[in-house]
Write a protein that holds these residues in place. Structure first.
Motif, PDB file in Angstrom:
ATOM      1  N   GLY A  51     -11.878  71.879  76.499  1.00  0.00           N
ATOM      2  CA  GLY A  51     -11.033  73.046  76.120  1.00  0.00           C
ATOM      3  C   GLY A  51      -9.798  72.843  75.322  1.00  0.00           C
ATOM      4  O   GLY A  51      -8.879  73.777  75.473  1.00  0.00           O
ATOM      5  N   ARG A  52      -9.798  71.837  74.829  1.00  0.00           N
ATOM      6  CA  ARG A  52      -8.430  71.594  73.999  1.00  0.00           C
ATOM      7  C   ARG A  52      -8.914  71.066  72.495  1.00  0.00           C
ATOM      8  O   ARG A  52      -9.927  70.477  72.169  1.00  0.00           O
ATOM      9  N   LEU A  53      -7.899  71.623  71.652  1.00  0.00           N
ATOM     10  CA  LEU A  53      -8.120  71.767  70.170  1.00  0.00           C
ATOM     11  C   LEU A  53      -7.188  70.540  69.848  1.00  0.00           C
ATOM     12  O   LEU A  53      -5.885  70.580  70.185  1.00  0.00           O
ATOM     13  N   TYR A  54      -7.618  69.407  69.326  1.00  0.00           N
ATOM     14  CA  TYR A  54      -6.319  68.269  68.856  1.00  0.00           C
ATOM     15  C   TYR A  54      -6.236  68.584  67.343  1.00  0.00           C
ATOM     16  O   TYR A  54      -7.017  68.490  66.528  1.00  0.00           O
ATOM     17  N   TYR A  55      -4.886  68.506  67.073  1.00  0.00           N
ATOM     18  CA  TYR A  55      -4.536  68.260  65.541  1.00  0.00           C
ATOM     19  C   TYR A  55      -4.550  66.776  65.271  1.00  0.00           C
ATOM     20  O   TYR A  55      -3.992  65.927  66.222  1.00  0.00           O
ATOM     21  N   TYR A  73       2.367  75.505  58.564  1.00  0.00           N
ATOM     22  CA  TYR A  73       2.526  76.654  59.827  1.00  0.00           C
ATOM     23  C   TYR A  73       1.477  77.550  59.775  1.00  0.00           C
ATOM     24  O   TYR A  73       0.927  77.625  61.071  1.00  0.00           O
ATOM     25  N   LEU A  74       1.006  78.136  58.802  1.00  0.00           N
ATOM     26  CA  LEU A  74      -0.126  79.225  58.982  1.00  0.00           C
ATOM     27  C   LEU A  74      -1.197  78.309  59.258  1.00  0.00           C
ATOM     28  O   LEU A  74      -2.274  78.979  59.979  1.00  0.00           O
ATOM     29  N   LEU A  75      -1.492  77.052  58.968  1.00  0.00           N
ATOM     30  CA  LEU A  75      -2.588  76.398  59.154  1.00  0.00           C
ATOM     31  C   LEU A  75      -2.969  76.197  60.600  1.00  0.00           C
ATOM     32  O   LEU A  75      -3.811  76.268  61.434  1.00  0.00           O
ATOM     33  N   HIS A  76      -1.837  75.753  61.186  1.00  0.00           N
ATOM     34  CA  HIS A  76      -1.561  75.849  62.776  1.00  0.00           C
ATOM     35  C   HIS A  76      -2.106  76.965  63.523  1.00  0.00           C
ATOM     36  O   HIS A  76      -2.811  76.880  64.323  1.00  0.00           O
ATOM     37  N   PHE A  77      -1.664  77.886  63.082  1.00  0.00           N
ATOM     38  CA  PHE A  77      -1.802  79.123  63.821  1.00  0.00           C
ATOM     39  C   PHE A  77      -3.217  79.620  63.591  1.00  0.00           C
ATOM     40  O   PHE A  77      -3.693  79.816  64.265  1.00  0.00           O
ATOM     41  N   SER A  78      -3.682  79.386  62.359  1.00  0.00           N
ATOM     42  CA  SER A  78      -5.098  79.541  61.993  1.00  0.00           C
ATOM     43  C   SER A  78      -5.997  78.574  62.888  1.00  0.00           C
ATOM     44  O   SER A  78      -7.072  79.099  63.626  1.00  0.00           O
ATOM     45  N   ALA A  79      -5.649  77.371  63.064  1.00  0.00           N
ATOM     46  CA  ALA A  79      -6.500  76.298  63.838  1.00  0.00           C
ATOM     47  C   ALA A  79      -6.238  77.002  65.358  1.00  0.00           C
ATOM     48  O   ALA A  79      -7.370  77.111  66.165  1.00  0.00           O
ATOM     49  N   ALA A  81      -6.177  80.013  66.512  1.00  0.00           N
ATOM     50  CA  ALA A  81      -6.976  80.961  66.604  1.00  0.00           C
ATOM     51  C   ALA A  81      -8.394  80.799  66.504  1.00  0.00           C
ATOM     52  O   ALA A  81      -9.379  81.168  67.452  1.00  0.00           O
ATOM     53  N   TRP A  82      -8.598  79.652  65.785  1.00  0.00           N
ATOM     54  CA  TRP A  82     -10.142  79.244  65.590  1.00  0.00           C
ATOM     55  C   TRP A  82     -10.400  78.650  67.147  1.00  0.00           C
ATOM     56  O   TRP A  82     -11.500  78.943  67.679  1.00  0.00           O
ATOM     57  N   GLY A  83      -9.497  77.755  67.620  1.00  0.00           N
ATOM     58  CA  GLY A  83      -9.769  77.138  69.049  1.00  0.00           C
ATOM     59  C   GLY A  83      -9.740  78.260  69.962  1.00  0.00           C
ATOM     60  O   GLY A  83     -10.902  78.019  70.785  1.00  0.00           O
ATOM     61  N   ARG A  84      -9.184  79.257  70.074  1.00  0.00           N
ATOM     62  CA  ARG A  84      -9.313  80.296  71.074  1.00  0.00           C
ATOM     63  C   ARG A  84     -10.715  81.014  70.835  1.00  0.00           C
ATOM     64  O   ARG A  84     -11.224  81.299  71.740  1.00  0.00           O
ATOM     65  N   THR A  85     -11.181  81.206  69.689  1.00  0.00           N
ATOM     66  CA  THR A  85     -12.428  81.798  69.537  1.00  0.00           C
ATOM     67  C   THR A  85     -13.588  81.030  70.011  1.00  0.00           C
ATOM     68  O   THR A  85     -14.516  81.558  70.329  1.00  0.00           O
ATOM     69  N   ASN A  86     -13.160  79.644  70.067  1.00  0.00           N
ATOM     70  CA  ASN A  86     -14.260  78.683  70.322  1.00  0.00           C
ATOM     71  C   ASN A  86     -14.056  78.009  71.804  1.00  0.00           C
ATOM     72  O   ASN A  86     -14.564  76.956  71.971  1.00  0.00           O
ATOM     73  N   GLY A  87     -13.117  78.678  72.507  1.00  0.00           N
ATOM     74  CA  GLY A  87     -13.161  78.408  73.925  1.00  0.00           C
ATOM     75  C   GLY A  87     -12.048  77.460  74.328  1.00  0.00           C
ATOM     76  O   GLY A  87     -12.104  77.001  75.352  1.00  0.00           O
ATOM     77  N   CYS A  88     -11.178  77.193  73.567  1.00  0.00           N
ATOM     78  CA  CYS A  88      -9.998  76.549  73.801  1.00  0.00           C
ATOM     79  C   CYS A  88      -9.001  77.102  74.416  1.00  0.00           C
ATOM     80  O   CYS A  88      -8.639  78.076  74.085  1.00  0.00           O
ATOM     81  N   HIS A  90      -5.974  75.195  74.964  1.00  0.00           N
ATOM     82  CA  HIS A  90      -4.692  74.337  74.674  1.00  0.00           C
ATOM     83  C   HIS A  90      -4.961  73.544  73.138  1.00  0.00           C
ATOM     84  O   HIS A  90      -5.838  73.521  72.613  1.00  0.00           O
ATOM     85  N   TYR A  91      -3.761  73.789  72.614  1.00  0.00           N
ATOM     86  CA  TYR A  91      -3.721  73.103  71.046  1.00  0.00           C
ATOM     87  C   TYR A  91      -2.810  71.824  71.494  1.00  0.00           C
ATOM     88  O   TYR A  91      -1.447  72.353  71.783  1.00  0.00           O
ATOM     89  N   ASP A  92      -3.151  70.895  71.155  1.00  0.00           N
ATOM     90  CA  ASP A  92      -2.398  69.631  71.532  1.00  0.00           C
ATOM     91  C   ASP A  92      -2.189  68.768  69.858  1.00  0.00           C
ATOM     92  O   ASP A  92      -3.143  68.614  69.077  1.00  0.00           O
ATOM     93  N   LEU A  93      -1.020  68.984  69.634  1.00  0.00           N
ATOM     94  CA  LEU A  93      -0.334  68.284  68.476  1.00  0.00           C
ATOM     95  C   LEU A  93      -0.487  66.740  68.402  1.00  0.00           C
ATOM     96  O   LEU A  93      -0.104  66.412  67.290  1.00  0.00           O
TER      97      LEU A  93
END
Length: 102
Positions: A51-55, A73-79, A81-88, A90-93
């Motif tokens: 459930g974690r999306l890793y940058y 910044y736009l790309l991180h917010f887009s990522a 959103a993609w992660g949330r849509t795909n069940g994530c 957490h977003y880990d930088l």
């Protein structure tokens, strides 16, 4: 150019192809690219584990005309959103940066 700017070695293309084979073919990786017209000005490559999306890797066009757009910044917010849509959940930088230290 980001690797040269930050003075670290860049990964060979074969590495990214291998990561894509392992994660992208199963929908667990995404490449996000921001463009100004037809010119790519920023990109990030992220992988999803549980459930974690890793940058993982990113780059930014440091030409003042494009870096002021802050497309990363736009790309991180887009990522995110993609992660949330795909069940994530957490977003880990990744990495060790001052703002992540306790």
């Amino acid at each position: 150019s980001t690797a040269a700017y930050q003075q670290f070695p860049s990964f060979p293309k074969a590495f990214f192809h291998r990561v894509w084979e392992q994660f992208g073919s199963r929908g667990q990786a995404a490449l996000f690219v921001a463009r100004a017209g037809t010119r790519p000005v920023a990109a990030i490559f992220n992988t999803k584990v549980d459930g974690r999306l890793y940058y993982g890797w990113g780059g930014l066009d440091r030409d003042p005309e494009y870096s002021r757009l802050m497309a990363n910044y736009l790309l991180h917010f887009s990522a995110m959103a993609w992660g949330r849509t795909n069940g994530c959940t957490h977003y880990d930088l990744c990495g060790d940066t001052p703002f992540k230290r306790i």
